[in-house]
Scaffold this motif. Structure first.
Motif, PDB file in Angstrom:
ATOM      1  N   ILE A   6       9.938 -33.817  -3.366  1.00  8.60           N
ATOM      2  CA  ILE A   6       9.269 -32.786  -2.577  1.00  8.60           C
ATOM      3  C   ILE A   6       8.220 -33.468  -1.711  1.00  8.60           C
ATOM      4  CG2 ILE A   6       7.793 -30.740  -2.650  1.00  8.60           C
ATOM      5  CD1 ILE A   6       9.030 -30.115  -5.405  1.00  8.60           C
ATOM      6  N   GLU A   7       8.307 -33.264  -0.415  1.00  8.62           N
ATOM      7  CA  GLU A   7       7.310 -33.817   0.497  1.00  8.62           C
ATOM      8  C   GLU A   7       6.207 -32.786   0.687  1.00  8.62           C
ATOM      9  OE1 GLU A   7       6.695 -35.165   5.133  1.00  8.62           O
ATOM     10  OE2 GLU A   7       8.718 -34.788   4.404  1.00  8.62           O
ATOM     11  N   ARG A  51       5.568 -32.865  -9.560  1.00  8.78           N
ATOM     12  CA  ARG A  51       6.435 -33.863 -10.205  1.00  8.78           C
ATOM     13  C   ARG A  51       7.392 -33.188 -11.188  1.00  8.78           C
ATOM     14  NH1 ARG A  51       3.757 -36.221  -6.631  1.00  8.78           N
ATOM     15  NH2 ARG A  51       5.488 -35.242  -5.599  1.00  8.78           N
ATOM     16  N   SER A  52       6.926 -32.188 -11.916  1.00 11.19           N
ATOM     17  CA  SER A  52       7.786 -31.474 -12.866  1.00 11.19           C
ATOM     18  C   SER A  52       8.900 -30.725 -12.138  1.00 11.19           C
ATOM     19  CB  SER A  52       6.962 -30.483 -13.699  1.00 11.19           C
ATOM     20  OG  SER A  52       6.038 -31.158 -14.507  1.00 11.19           O
TER      21      SER A  52
END
Length: 85
Positions: free
Chosen positions: A43-44, A33-34
């Motif tokens: 981002i997957e 997450r960051s």
């Protein structure tokens, strides 16, 4: 990281193993997450269950006790700040 390594080269015991980190626990999810925030993109992540090991830990945290004893004035940078930099 560079400040810690420079300090360890000048003040650390030769050949010692020293964890360089913040000492704050971070999950893979929090790290992702960051990074997404910094990249301003999603981002997957796809997990291959055959590659997940029972010893894999959901959170990681560096033990910075030795680092603090060698470099008591070292102030780590938070993960989010380091990623932005």
């Amino acid at each position: 990281m560079a400040k810690a390594l420079a300090g360890l080269l000048t003040r650390g015991p030769g050949g010692a193993t020293v964890n360089v980190g913040t000492g704050t626990s971070t999950s893979v999810e929090e790290l992702l997450r960051s990074i997404e925030v910094v990249l301003n993109d999603e981002i997957e992540v796809r997990t291959d269950p055959t590659r997940v090991r029972p010893s894999d830990r959901p959170r990681l945290q560096a033990d910075t006790e030795r680092l603090s004893s060698i470099l008591p004035d070292f102030e780590p940078i938070a993960l989010d700040q380091g990623l932005r930099t």
